[in-house]
Write a protein that holds these residues in place. Structure first.
Motif, PDB file in Angstrom:
ATOM      1  N   ILE C 376     -17.745 -40.259  23.967  1.00 48.74           N
ATOM      2  CA  ILE C 376     -16.832 -39.562  24.988  1.00 48.74           C
ATOM      3  C   ILE C 376     -14.966 -39.584  24.271  1.00 48.74           C
ATOM      4  O   ILE C 376     -14.785 -38.578  25.003  1.00 48.74           O
ATOM      5  CB  ILE C 376     -15.896 -41.283  26.421  1.00 48.74           C
ATOM      6  CG1 ILE C 376     -17.182 -40.974  26.967  1.00 48.74           C
ATOM      7  CG2 ILE C 376     -15.074 -40.176  26.831  1.00 48.74           C
ATOM      8  CD1 ILE C 376     -17.305 -41.727  28.072  1.00 48.74           C
ATOM      9  N   ALA C 377     -14.581 -40.474  23.431  1.00 47.41           N
ATOM     10  CA  ALA C 377     -13.002 -40.493  22.820  1.00 47.41           C
ATOM     11  C   ALA C 377     -13.251 -38.869  22.362  1.00 47.41           C
ATOM     12  O   ALA C 377     -12.560 -38.395  21.817  1.00 47.41           O
ATOM     13  CB  ALA C 377     -13.052 -41.746  22.196  1.00 47.41           C
ATOM     14  N   MET C 378     -14.647 -38.852  21.114  1.00 44.43           N
ATOM     15  CA  MET C 378     -14.812 -38.067  20.278  1.00 44.43           C
ATOM     16  C   MET C 378     -14.875 -36.413  20.720  1.00 44.43           C
ATOM     17  O   MET C 378     -13.934 -35.716  20.346  1.00 44.43           O
ATOM     18  CB  MET C 378     -15.823 -38.177  19.814  1.00 44.43           C
ATOM     19  CG  MET C 378     -16.487 -37.560  18.005  1.00 44.43           C
ATOM     20  SD  MET C 378     -18.246 -37.851  17.574  1.00 44.43           S
ATOM     21  CE  MET C 378     -19.110 -36.356  19.530  1.00 44.43           C
ATOM     22  N   GLY C 383     -12.113 -31.562  22.473  1.00 47.82           N
ATOM     23  CA  GLY C 383     -11.541 -30.278  23.435  1.00 47.82           C
ATOM     24  C   GLY C 383     -12.267 -30.279  24.912  1.00 47.82           C
ATOM     25  O   GLY C 383     -12.505 -29.402  25.155  1.00 47.82           O
ATOM     26  N   LEU C 384     -12.747 -31.904  24.942  1.00 45.71           N
ATOM     27  CA  LEU C 384     -14.327 -31.013  26.073  1.00 45.71           C
ATOM     28  C   LEU C 384     -13.867 -31.276  26.837  1.00 45.71           C
ATOM     29  O   LEU C 384     -12.609 -31.432  27.358  1.00 45.71           O
ATOM     30  CB  LEU C 384     -15.587 -32.091  26.075  1.00 45.71           C
ATOM     31  CG  LEU C 384     -16.685 -31.711  26.499  1.00 45.71           C
ATOM     32  CD1 LEU C 384     -17.317 -30.544  26.647  1.00 45.71           C
ATOM     33  CD2 LEU C 384     -17.502 -33.067  27.551  1.00 45.71           C
ATOM     34  N   PRO C 385     -13.553 -30.162  28.568  1.00 46.31           N
ATOM     35  CA  PRO C 385     -13.660 -30.218  29.719  1.00 46.31           C
ATOM     36  C   PRO C 385     -13.714 -31.366  30.506  1.00 46.31           C
ATOM     37  O   PRO C 385     -14.685 -31.509  30.270  1.00 46.31           O
ATOM     38  CB  PRO C 385     -13.680 -28.825  30.206  1.00 46.31           C
ATOM     39  CG  PRO C 385     -14.099 -28.321  29.337  1.00 46.31           C
ATOM     40  CD  PRO C 385     -14.484 -29.351  28.105  1.00 46.31           C
ATOM     41  N   SER C 388      -9.413 -35.893  28.432  1.00 45.53           N
ATOM     42  CA  SER C 388      -8.143 -35.393  28.971  1.00 45.53           C
ATOM     43  C   SER C 388      -7.730 -34.496  27.141  1.00 45.53           C
ATOM     44  O   SER C 388      -7.091 -33.400  27.638  1.00 45.53           O
ATOM     45  CB  SER C 388      -7.532 -36.721  27.876  1.00 45.53           C
ATOM     46  OG  SER C 388      -7.822 -37.327  26.909  1.00 45.53           O
ATOM     47  N   GLY C 389      -8.647 -34.046  26.339  1.00 41.13           N
ATOM     48  CA  GLY C 389      -8.682 -33.245  25.409  1.00 41.13           C
ATOM     49  C   GLY C 389      -8.268 -31.628  25.368  1.00 41.13           C
ATOM     50  O   GLY C 389      -8.066 -31.425  25.558  1.00 41.13           O
ATOM     51  N   PHE C 390      -8.939 -31.211  26.554  1.00 35.96           N
ATOM     52  CA  PHE C 390      -9.324 -29.738  27.032  1.00 35.96           C
ATOM     53  C   PHE C 390      -7.913 -29.696  27.797  1.00 35.96           C
ATOM     54  O   PHE C 390      -7.095 -28.005  27.103  1.00 35.96           O
ATOM     55  CB  PHE C 390      -9.976 -30.252  27.799  1.00 35.96           C
ATOM     56  CG  PHE C 390     -10.272 -28.444  28.528  1.00 35.96           C
ATOM     57  CD1 PHE C 390     -10.403 -27.207  27.378  1.00 35.96           C
ATOM     58  CD2 PHE C 390     -10.098 -28.224  29.857  1.00 35.96           C
ATOM     59  CE1 PHE C 390     -10.582 -26.124  28.373  1.00 35.96           C
ATOM     60  CE2 PHE C 390     -10.007 -27.077  30.588  1.00 35.96           C
ATOM     61  CZ  PHE C 390      -9.810 -26.113  29.468  1.00 35.96           C
ATOM     62  N   ILE C 391      -7.587 -30.168  28.730  1.00 35.76           N
ATOM     63  CA  ILE C 391      -5.956 -29.294  29.374  1.00 35.76           C
ATOM     64  C   ILE C 391      -4.573 -29.279  28.382  1.00 35.76           C
ATOM     65  O   ILE C 391      -4.295 -28.348  28.540  1.00 35.76           O
ATOM     66  CB  ILE C 391      -5.520 -30.889  30.364  1.00 35.76           C
ATOM     67  CG1 ILE C 391      -6.719 -31.441  31.409  1.00 35.76           C
ATOM     68  CG2 ILE C 391      -4.292 -29.607  31.037  1.00 35.76           C
ATOM     69  CD1 ILE C 391      -7.109 -29.936  32.326  1.00 35.76           C
ATOM     70  N   GLY C 392      -4.868 -29.882  27.320  1.00 32.23           N
ATOM     71  CA  GLY C 392      -3.386 -29.446  26.643  1.00 32.23           C
ATOM     72  C   GLY C 392      -4.169 -28.791  25.529  1.00 32.23           C
ATOM     73  O   GLY C 392      -3.266 -27.508  25.434  1.00 32.23           O
ATOM     74  N   GLU C 393      -5.021 -29.289  24.568  1.00 28.89           N
ATOM     75  CA  GLU C 393      -5.910 -27.951  24.268  1.00 28.89           C
ATOM     76  C   GLU C 393      -5.948 -26.093  24.639  1.00 28.89           C
ATOM     77  O   GLU C 393      -5.216 -25.680  24.165  1.00 28.89           O
ATOM     78  CB  GLU C 393      -7.074 -28.153  23.625  1.00 28.89           C
ATOM     79  CG  GLU C 393      -6.723 -27.932  22.093  1.00 28.89           C
ATOM     80  CD  GLU C 393      -7.958 -28.637  21.619  1.00 28.89           C
ATOM     81  OE1 GLU C 393      -9.322 -28.484  21.953  1.00 28.89           O
ATOM     82  OE2 GLU C 393      -8.060 -29.713  20.627  1.00 28.89           O
ATOM     83  N   GLY C 418     -12.960 -28.390  15.358  1.00 32.85           N
ATOM     84  CA  GLY C 418     -12.820 -29.885  15.318  1.00 32.85           C
ATOM     85  C   GLY C 418     -14.590 -30.309  15.555  1.00 32.85           C
ATOM     86  O   GLY C 418     -15.203 -31.383  15.280  1.00 32.85           O
ATOM     87  N   VAL C 419     -14.894 -29.374  16.200  1.00 32.94           N
ATOM     88  CA  VAL C 419     -17.053 -29.814  17.184  1.00 32.94           C
ATOM     89  C   VAL C 419     -17.682 -30.066  15.827  1.00 32.94           C
ATOM     90  O   VAL C 419     -18.169 -30.434  15.069  1.00 32.94           O
ATOM     91  CB  VAL C 419     -17.094 -28.999  17.999  1.00 32.94           C
ATOM     92  CG1 VAL C 419     -18.098 -27.586  17.227  1.00 32.94           C
ATOM     93  CG2 VAL C 419     -17.590 -28.928  18.559  1.00 32.94           C
ATOM     94  N   CYS C 420     -16.970 -28.918  14.714  1.00 31.24           N
ATOM     95  CA  CYS C 420     -17.953 -29.264  13.041  1.00 31.24           C
ATOM     96  C   CYS C 420     -17.748 -31.013  12.945  1.00 31.24           C
ATOM     97  O   CYS C 420     -19.452 -31.170  12.014  1.00 31.24           O
ATOM     98  CB  CYS C 420     -17.338 -28.154  12.309  1.00 31.24           C
ATOM     99  SG  CYS C 420     -17.439 -26.499  13.100  1.00 31.24           S
ATOM    100  N   TYR C 421     -16.986 -30.882  11.867  1.00 33.73           N
ATOM    101  CA  TYR C 421     -16.586 -32.521  11.248  1.00 33.73           C
ATOM    102  C   TYR C 421     -16.806 -33.516  12.084  1.00 33.73           C
ATOM    103  O   TYR C 421     -17.525 -34.344  12.163  1.00 33.73           O
ATOM    104  CB  TYR C 421     -15.099 -32.656  10.553  1.00 33.73           C
ATOM    105  CG  TYR C 421     -14.302 -32.452  11.705  1.00 33.73           C
ATOM    106  CD1 TYR C 421     -13.494 -33.558  12.222  1.00 33.73           C
ATOM    107  CD2 TYR C 421     -13.263 -31.549  11.609  1.00 33.73           C
ATOM    108  CE1 TYR C 421     -12.962 -33.269  12.878  1.00 33.73           C
ATOM    109  CE2 TYR C 421     -12.546 -31.695  12.049  1.00 33.73           C
ATOM    110  CZ  TYR C 421     -11.943 -32.595  13.097  1.00 33.73           C
ATOM    111  OH  TYR C 421     -10.942 -32.888  13.303  1.00 33.73           O
ATOM    112  N   MET C 422     -17.060 -33.240  13.640  1.00 33.66           N
ATOM    113  CA  MET C 422     -17.115 -34.296  14.839  1.00 33.66           C
ATOM    114  C   MET C 422     -18.445 -34.502  14.995  1.00 33.66           C
ATOM    115  O   MET C 422     -18.613 -35.801  14.444  1.00 33.66           O
ATOM    116  CB  MET C 422     -16.521 -34.154  15.985  1.00 33.66           C
ATOM    117  CG  MET C 422     -15.257 -34.981  15.795  1.00 33.66           C
ATOM    118  SD  MET C 422     -15.123 -36.408  15.733  1.00 33.66           S
ATOM    119  CE  MET C 422     -13.045 -36.568  15.660  1.00 33.66           C
TER     120      MET C 422
END
Lengths: 637, 98, 508, 468
Positions: C376-378, C383-385, C388-393, C418-422
């Motif tokens: 979830i943190a990842m 930035g998954l909608p 929290s990460g999505f809104i800002g991005e 971001g998604v690649c390395y994660m």
């Protein structure tokens, strides 16, 4: 114009709640004492079934309203609002979304039920249902969202579930890599989607950022921005719906369990791109250039995937390329502004492709996870139910009249012809022939002829009822749903198109009967040619051919994966390595290291000056004094 | 006229400086410093005459007193140096360096 | 709420930390004291957050003249810009005490000091006071890395310290320049930000002063190419310190730009925004690409963090309310997600004594709860909608389009990079087959679940109900942007491109 | 009477010096008593100065004794700094001499004499007084430097200091002579008036030049700095501390007085002071980075601080001079430097065996409070808030920018960045490296108490900047 229906928000919430419950329970219990599978199965099916029920309620609710007022919305709260940008967490039900809703929940429910059988015995049974529920909830958000941003929530949500489910058997690296590929390629599409949506906001979004407001303001778009928005959004669609150049993930996605392939990678998620283009029909219809791009990309994808489909040996990969190919058709449809035709193909395709996948799943299940068609054969006797249902699916896919696929494909090809896109139509007809050919290649090789693996053949039998009933229901659907949109030529009333009309901005060109007949004739001819060729080659048992020349090239999928790997993946990794091994320590950090080194060097140089001889110190004083007096005398003059 | 005194004074002063930076014997060095101080004294007296005030004389007296005090200290240092190393070469005393 | 809430939030931890240094207590007691203080601060933070009225101005203002001859004052306040940063500083600290149970007394004392100083820097509305706390907050970090860090800690701690102090001292010169300019223009000394905002800076040195400020903040953020201290420092620091560095300290750099640089140097800011935005995007790409090549999990997260900071900084440089609000929101979002990721890595390191990605595998089977939390943190971090990460991005990219399409296209690639390395990391660490090392990994205990659950829920809640936060920060962001646009106009710079149709195109 | 009241603190110090000298002659008191007496006189002088300061508001330059001396807030602060330096040097000395037994009662007497010379120097308003005060101070300090007769390095330090000091003294005398010749008077004001009317006079210029050379030598400005490293290294730690702080305070006060008394004297020197300041700061840093001995590093850092003070001198404006900036910086610098030398006196051990960075490895593990105190002093010297050194630097840079010397301010900042290296190096050694010894000390706790008091005052001065 809009009425509210507070149960709208409930529809996606039901599967999501199911996902939460099953997920939590699985997470907490899986290490100690797992709960019985039946429990997860039942709980997992409640959400989709209820959602289907509400979808029906909604459908009749809308049906009861006057045609032009069929818009129901529900806005629980404002999601976020900054400056002119105001995004509501809102849901909108109109004929388009209600249609999508109906078949998504219907097929989704069936596949949930099917999965109880298919996934039996898997240690992560509960997790599977949680993901499946999560997927359904996201898909419903995608469909029901009242604006592009809410759609994006579902859009990314289904992408996540797709990733999770592709890499479901995550102990094998290959599966996870396939999942990664799917997510990353989808993200490339999302990149376009986000940019497109953002551009759209600055162009016309200040007055409201939901579909209805955007539609009202769409007239003031300038062509430059408008076309850019359309193409960027289409990039998103390419990613989600596996179109050139982003189709590469879908065949790999077959690494997931078969119900997943049926639900996500055939029936529902991959069609989201088509749905999105149809949703933005008010944009695409304004800019035919963008539409043409969509149509051409679509039809070329259809052709390419069909060619690949001819040579595959994995039963699921055949179906996967077939899906890519059919998606190409759909884009060709929406690209030539025949939105209802595209959506109708989405609708019919969902039935027969889900059916084919579930059938393939039953075969795989029966053969203990054997997926190579050249190890099958003669299964007709052993698995009659599977055979007959799959045959219906195959016929529908191949476009055999009067099955569903025939009508929907015909509608698209006819529209292309009617809108004057002769090239697209021609390619489309060729693809139709290819489709018939590879579909029946699969049917003949798998079910006809002699068993190629005697041992497996002897043990094969039809799947349990929980798996076959969905097959039967889907087969029924695949057979008959085509009649819902029977064109005038066959005495029908295009009921689906009319139902969709309030949601879509499209024009129906009036063309002569001759054109209609030409389209129908070409479609039937293509089917006949394809199936005849397939029968000739594979009808009576065939051995795996050696591929040479072009065939070999196509068997290796034109080496596109290898090309992408060499063009993007390896350079990306290499670049990362270069940065972390060379650029970072030796270049970026160089000024810092250099100045530190210089400082130390100068410090050591200064140490030498501290010779310790007092005379020399006095000398320094005198030298300094002389220099200073020199400066002083300069400043006087 | 006053220039002559001053020039002489500066010549003496410069000789003192030269002595300090060129000689290694502690005694000679201190003598050079005395020379510099005396150059200053010469200038004081001459300038005192020029301005017809007694300030210069007072200063000269003070300088002499200070010079005497410093000389006393210098002698003590010389003794100490000799005690430690037996030599009065300033270059010998370069333990503290770098 | 009583009127000295902010002072208490600052000095309770500072005095507590100092007392802890002196008091002869064991590490358990020290941890308990630290935890109690952190929770008290958290309670006050929540109180302030709930009582915060969504208007543009300062709230909970405290003002006390301190140095009359130079107009330095002890003035504090919270507005929409500082609110979320403050909350990050209040919410995240208790986690450290909860997760890291075996540190020494001095470590907990340093942690308290750094928290107090950070809150001070966030709340200060006087430039000199800000500088004071800004410098102070570095010292505990210096000691925490130097004493408790890994094998390569000495060069790392020296590098971060000298690097950041170099930036700060340059800022000091610029800061004084601004104060002197204020005295020259208005005839009285003041370093209060409200007074300095009225300043009309011009002249040859202004641009230098601007860059001195920017370099100081760029180092802290860290903005490309001033990030070179970061990988070593983040890797060598004890994980709790890395957490503090990435989750809060880096954010104060961005916050400093918004709070101090924009009001004072509005013209210069508008003039150089493109260059700075480019630096932000370049950093995002550069660090994002570097992340894929890392073998050390923590180092990978360090690059990931730097990559995200580039995007957050970009939002500030885009000079419109959407991007700015996005940045402010993302500050909090990134603090929670990346912060928690660092904590998780710390946990893994404590239990499995390794950070090498290659040495892990199959943790998802061993520890499903941990794997879920991590995921979830990842996902928030990519930035998954719904997180929290999505809104800002999204807001930042949306704002970036208005600013420059080129920049926005580059910024958009953050979705991909971001998604690649994660995913690559998650695959190798959590999926695939488990090995001897990971087979003994125990899932989170109940206490740990309860510790992380609030933050995980917060991550989700911030994604689903962001308006609760955005509504509070948006008015202040509006004010700030208005100031900037004024600067852009008087500087004769078009701060954005016109995408909307021009009026005569309106036919309907 | 008023004039006498003004110099009452000075009189107290001189009286104390004489008393101790007499006591030393009879050897009737113990060393501890002598140290106590010395501290008492310093404290009394400090208190008297404070009381005098509480009187009516003064002018910046108020002439007393017919213009022989000036007194004002600035000189008062300088005197306070010097008295405090004396006080804490005494406490350090007491501890130091319990380990290194080469002391005598005269030591404290000389300390008082030196302080008296310094205070007189700060108040000097004309050259004769200045010369005498300078020599009173210097002669006492010479003896203090070489006080340890049996150590060859101390003798060497004395030789170097005496020789070069006398050399510089000769420059002072010659400069005085030339200035006297130009102005016909030894009063600063008179000289300045002449300077204003006939700027290009070679006598005036040459005289002032030589005078400044002597002063620059005393504060160890580049290129007259070379002696300071060796002398600080050779002298006993408490003496070094005293020299580094009180002496610098006194000479800088005189320097500032000369420059600020009339704008004309300042203007002509801005350019040369600018370059001197820059070179001094950077030369100091470059020397300091290469040192391994703490005392040598501190000496070099003292050069850097001289550079900052020169920045302050550059920024002096005769019209608005209050001395606040320089006075504050002197106090801040004195607190930090005295503190660290007090700690060194305490921790150095017999024969100052702990002298290098490496010797202090792991101090924090064994003696956390000492390490903390040293850290505070180092941070103050580095100018990290919230210490006194930060505010001092703040004032200096502010005054430089106010005077339009932005480039100088920036260079000063760059220099403080460079100085971080060697300050941090000691902190790193103390905190981040394992202890190799027990740091056992046998001295009295006086220096320790002094250290703590100074550590507190570093914060006190920093957080409540008293405006002079």
């Amino acid at each position: 114009m809009e009425n509210t229906a507070t149960y709208l928000g409930l529809i996606p919430l039901l599967p999501l709640a199911g996902a939460l419950v099953t997920g939590l329970l699985h997470m907490l219990t899986c290490r100690r004492k797992p709960l019985p599978e039946l429990f997860y199965g039942v709980v997992g099916c409640i959400g989709p079934l209820l959602a289907f029920f509400f979808a029906l309620v909604l459908f009749f609710h809308l049906k009861g309203m006057p045609a032009e007022e069929r818009f129901l919305s529900h806005i629980p709260y404002t999601w976020f609002a900054v400056g002119d940008l105001r995004v509501d967490m809102g849901f909108l039900a109109d004929p388009l979304s209600s249609l999508m809703l109906l078949f998504v929940t219907f097929i989704g429910s069936l596949i949930h039920i099917y999965s109880i059988g298919y996934m039996a015995g898997d240690e992560n049974f509960g997790k599977f249902f949680s993901y499946l529920n999560l997927f359904l909830g996201s898909m419903l958000i995608l469909v029901l969202g009242n604006g592009p941003v809410v759609m994006f929530v579902g859009w990314e949500g289904v992408g996540l579930c797709s990733y999770l489910l592709i890499s479901f058997y995550s102990k094998e690296r290959e599966n996870v890599l396939a999942g990664n590929k799917a997510f990353i390629v989808n993200r490339i599409g999302d990149f376009g989607f986000v940019l497109g949506v953002s551009l759209l906001f600055w162009a016309i979004g200040a007055g409201g950022f939901d579909y209805l407001a955007l539609q009202a303001n769409a007239g003031s778009l300038t062509p430059g921005v408008g076309i850019a928005v359309c193409l960027l959004l289409f990039l998103g669609a390419c990613g989600k719906s596996a179109q050139i150049p982003l189709y590469v993930w879908l065949p790999d996605a077959m690494a997931g369990p078969t119900p997943v392939s049926a639900l996500i990678h055939a029936a529902t998620m991959v069609t989201a791109g088509v749905y999105m283009v149809a949703r933005f029909s008010f944009l695409y219809v304004q800019f035919p250039v963008a539409g043409s791009v969509v149509a051409w990309v679509g039809i070329l994808t259809a052709l390419l995937a069909a060619i690949f489909g001819l040579f595959q040996r994995d039963i699921k990969k055949i179906l996967a390329y077939s899906t890519v190919s059919q998606l190409g058709y759909m884009f060709a449809g929406v690209g030539v502004a025949a939105y209802s035709a595209g959506i109708f193909h989405v609708f019919t395709h969902a039935f027969f492709k889900a059916l084919l996948f579930l059938g393939a799943g039953a075969v795989i299940y029966a053969l203990h996870h054997q997926q190579d068609i050249w190890k099958m054969g003669g299964l007709k006797e052993k698995m009659p139910k599977t055979y007959w249902t799959m045959l219906i699916g195959a016929l529908a896919l191949a476009g055999c009249p009067p099955l569903s696929g025939f009508f929907s494909k015909d509608e698209i090809l006819f529209s292309a012809l009617a809108h004057g896109h002769i090239g697209i139509w021609l390619v489309g007809v060729v693809v139709a022939a290819l489709t018939a050919y590879y579909t029946f290649r699969m049917i003949f090789v798998v079910f006809h002829g002699q068993p190629r693996d005697q041992h497996a053949w002897e043990q094969a039998k039809d799947a349990p009822a929980v798996m076959t009933w969905p097959l039967l229901i889907l087969a029924f659907g695949a057979f008959f749903v085509g009649f819902l949109n029977l064109p005038g030529l066959f005495g029908g009333g295009l009921r689906v198109s009319h139902w969709l009309a309030p949601s879509l901005v499209e024009s129906h060109p009036h063309v002569g009967l001759g054109v209609e007949l030409l389209a129908v004739f070409a479609g039937v001819a293509a089917f006949v040619v394809g199936i005849t060729l397939a029968y000739r080659k594979f009808g009576k048992g065939a051995t795996e051919p050696e591929y040479r020349g072009f065939a070999r090239f196509a068997y290796h999928k034109f080496y596109v994966d290898e090309l992408y790997n060499a063009l993007f993946v390896q350079p990306y990794k290499a670049f990362g390595g270069v940065i972390s091994r060379i650029l970072e320590p030796k270049v970026t950090d160089l000024p810092v290291r250099l100045s530190t080194w210089l400082y130390r060097w100068a410090g050591n140089a200064f140490k030498v000056l501290q010779v310790g001889y007092v005379r020399v110190y006095a000398l320094y004083m005198v030298i300094g004094l002389s220099l200073m007096s020199l400066i002083l005398s300069q400043s006087i003059n | 006229m006053i220039q002559d005194y001053l020039i002489l004074s500066i010549i003496l002063f410069s000789l003192g400086i030269l002595g300090v930076i060129s000689r290694r014997n502690v005694f000679t060095v201190f003598m050079s410093i005395e020379l510099m101080l005396n150059a200053a004294n010469l200038a004081f007296i001459a300038l005192s005459r020029l301005h017809e005030s007694m300030d210069g004389h007072v200063l000269a007296m003070m300088v002499m007193a200070v010079a005497a005090a410093e000389a006393a200290l210098a002698l003590a240092v010389v003794i100490l140096l000799h005690k430690h190393k037996g030599k009065l070469d300033t270059n010998v005393f370069s333990l503290l360096r770098g | 709420m009583f009127s000295y809430a902010l002072s208490v939030m600052i000095f309770l931890p500072i005095l507590g930390g100092l007392a802890l240094f002196a008091a002869p207590v064991g590490r358990g007691a020290a941890r308990a004291i630290g935890m109690a203080i952190a929770l008290a601060v958290l309670a006050m933070g929540i109180e302030i957050f709930l009582g915060f009225s969504p208007v543009g101005g300062m709230q909970h203002v405290e003002h006390r003249p301190w140095n009359l001859s130079l107009g330095i004052s002890y003035s504090l306040g919270v507005d929409g810009i500082s609110l979320l940063v403050l909350m990050a500083g209040a919410v995240l600290f208790p986690l450290v005490y909860a997760v890291f149970t075996t540190r020494t007394k001095g470590f907990y004392a340093n942690l308290l000091l750094v928290q107090g100083a950070m809150i001070g820097a966030i709340c200060a509305t006087d430039l000199v006071l800000f500088y004071l706390f800004w410098e102070i907050m570095l010292l505990p970090v210096f000691f925490m890395i130097g004493i408790h860090g890994g094998a390569g800690r000495l060069p790392a701690t020296l590098k971060i310290t000298i690097y950041t102090i170099a930036g700060s001292l340059l800022m000091l010169a610029a800061l004084i320049y601004v104060g002197v300019a204020h005295q020259a223009q208005f005839g009285f000394w003041s370093f209060a930000i409200a007074d300095l905002a009225a300043l009309n800076l011009s002249g040859g040195f202004t641009v230098w002063a601007f860059f001195m400020f920017m370099v100081a903040f760029a180092i802290k953020i860290p903005l490309f190419p001033f990030h070179t201290w970061l990988p070593d420092a983040y890797t060598e620091a004890p994980t709790s310190t890395t957490f503090v560095l990435s989750a809060i300290m880096a954010k104060i750099g961005v916050y400093g730009v918004i709070r101090f640089v924009i009001p004072v140097f509005e013209i210069e800011f508008a003039r150089w925004a493109l260059l700075l935005a480019l630096a932000g995007v370049a950093g995002m790409l550069y660090c994002g690409l570097a992340a894929i090549a890392q073998k050390d999990l923590k180092r990978m997260l360090a690059f990931s963090s730097a990559s995200h900071m580039g995007i957050i900084a970009l939002g500030v440089f885009c000079m419109n309310v959407q991007a700015l609000t996005g940045s402010l929101f993302q500050i909090a979002a990134h603090a929670t997600s990346t912060g928690v990721l660092f904590l998780f890595v710390g946990l893994m390191e404590e239990r499995m004594e390794s950070r090498q990605i290659d040495e892990f595998g199959g943790i998802a089977y061993q520890a499903p709860i941990f794997a879920t939390f991590f995921a979830i943190a990842m996902l928030a971090s990519v930035g998954l909608p719904g997180t929290s990460g999505f809104i800002g991005e999204f807001l930042i990219i949306l704002g970036a389009i208005k600013f420059s399409i080129f920049i926005a296209v580059l910024a958009g690639t953050t979705l991909i990079v971001g998604v690649c390395y994660m995913l690559w990391m998650y695959q190798r660490v959590f999926f695939e087959k488990s090995n001897e090392r990971t087979a003994q990994f125990k899932d989170l205990r109940l206490a740990e679940i309860l510790t992380f659950l609030p933050v995980i829920l917060l991550i989700v809640a911030m994604g689903i109900f962001p308006q609760a936060f955005i509504g509070k920060i948006e008015p202040a962001a509006q004010l700030q942007v208005a100031q900037l646009q004024k600067g852009g106009e008087s500087g004769g710079i078009a701060a954005s491109i016109d995408l909307a149709p021009s009026p005569h195109n309106h036919k309907n | 009477m008023h004039d006498f009241l003004t110099i009452l603190p000075l009189l107290i110090i001189v009286f104390g010096a004489v008393v101790l000298m007499l006591l030393a002659a009879f050897e009737k008191v113990s060393l501890t008593t002598a140290a106590g007496i010395s501290m008492g006189f310093f404290a009394a002088a400090f208190a008297a100065q404070l009381l005098a300061g509480c009187g009516p508001q003064r002018l910046v330059f108020e002439e007393i004794f017919n213009g022989m001396l000036v007194a004002g807030n600035f000189t008062m602060v300088a005197a306070l700094v010097i008295f405090a330096c004396g006080f804490f040097s005494t406490t350090s000395s007491h501890t130091y001499f319990q380990v290194n037994r080469f002391d005598g009662l005269e030591f404290y007497s000389l300390l008082l004499f030196a302080a008296a010379g310094m205070v007189l120097l700060t108040m000097a308003a004309e050259l004769i007084t200045a010369f005498i005060a300078l020599e009173v101070m210097s002669l006492a300090i010479y003896v203090l430097v070489g006080y340890d007769r049996n150590r060859v390095t101390a003798t060497e330090a004395l030789l170097k200091y005496l020789m070069l000091g006398a050399f510089a003294g000769a420059f002072f005398a010659m400069g005085t002579a030339l200035l006297y010749g130009a102005a016909g008077s030894t009063h600063f004001t008179a000289i300045a008036t002449v300077a204003a009317s006939e700027a290009g006079s070679p006598l005036l210029l040459g005289g002032a030049f030589l005078l400044f050379v002597a002063l620059l030598f005393k504060v160890a400005a580049f290129p007259f700095h070379a002696w300071v490293i060796d002398v600080y290294d050779g002298a006993a730690a408490p003496v070094t501390g005293f020299m580094a702080t009180a002496l610098k305070a006194a000479v800088f006060t005189l320097f500032a007085n000369i420059l600020a008394i009339h704008g004309a004297l300042h203007q002509g020197w801005v350019e040369i002071l600018f370059y001197l300041a820059v070179f001094t700061m950077f030369a100091g840093n470059l020397i300091a980075i290469g040192q391994n001995s703490l005392k040598r590093m501190l000496a070099a850092s003292g050069i850097v601080h001289t550079g900052y003070l020169l920045v302050g001198l550059v920024a002096i404006s005769a019209d608005t001079f209050t001395g606040a900036v320089i006075g504050y910086y002197l106090a801040a610098y004195a607190a930090g430097t005295l503190g660290i030398f007090a700690a060194l006196s305490y921790l150095g051990g017999e024969g100052e065996k702990r002298a290098t960075f490496a010797d202090f490895r792991g101090l924090a593990r064994v003696r956390p409070y000492s390490a903390a105190a040293i850290t505070i002093f180092l941070l103050s010297m580095a100018g990290i808030p919230p210490t006194a050194g930060f505010m001092g630097k703040f004032y200096i840079i502010t005054s430089a920018i106010e005077a339009g010397q932005i480039a100088l301010a920036v260079l000063a900042v760059v220099s403080s960045i460079l100085s971080m290296w060697y300050y941090l190096r000691l902190i790193v050694a103390m905190y981040f490296q394992p202890a190799e010894e027990t740091f056992a000390t046998t001295g009295s706790p006086w220096a320790g108490v002094g250290t703590i008091a100074l550590a507190v005052s570093v914060f006190a001065i920093g957080l409540y900047p008293i405006i002079v």
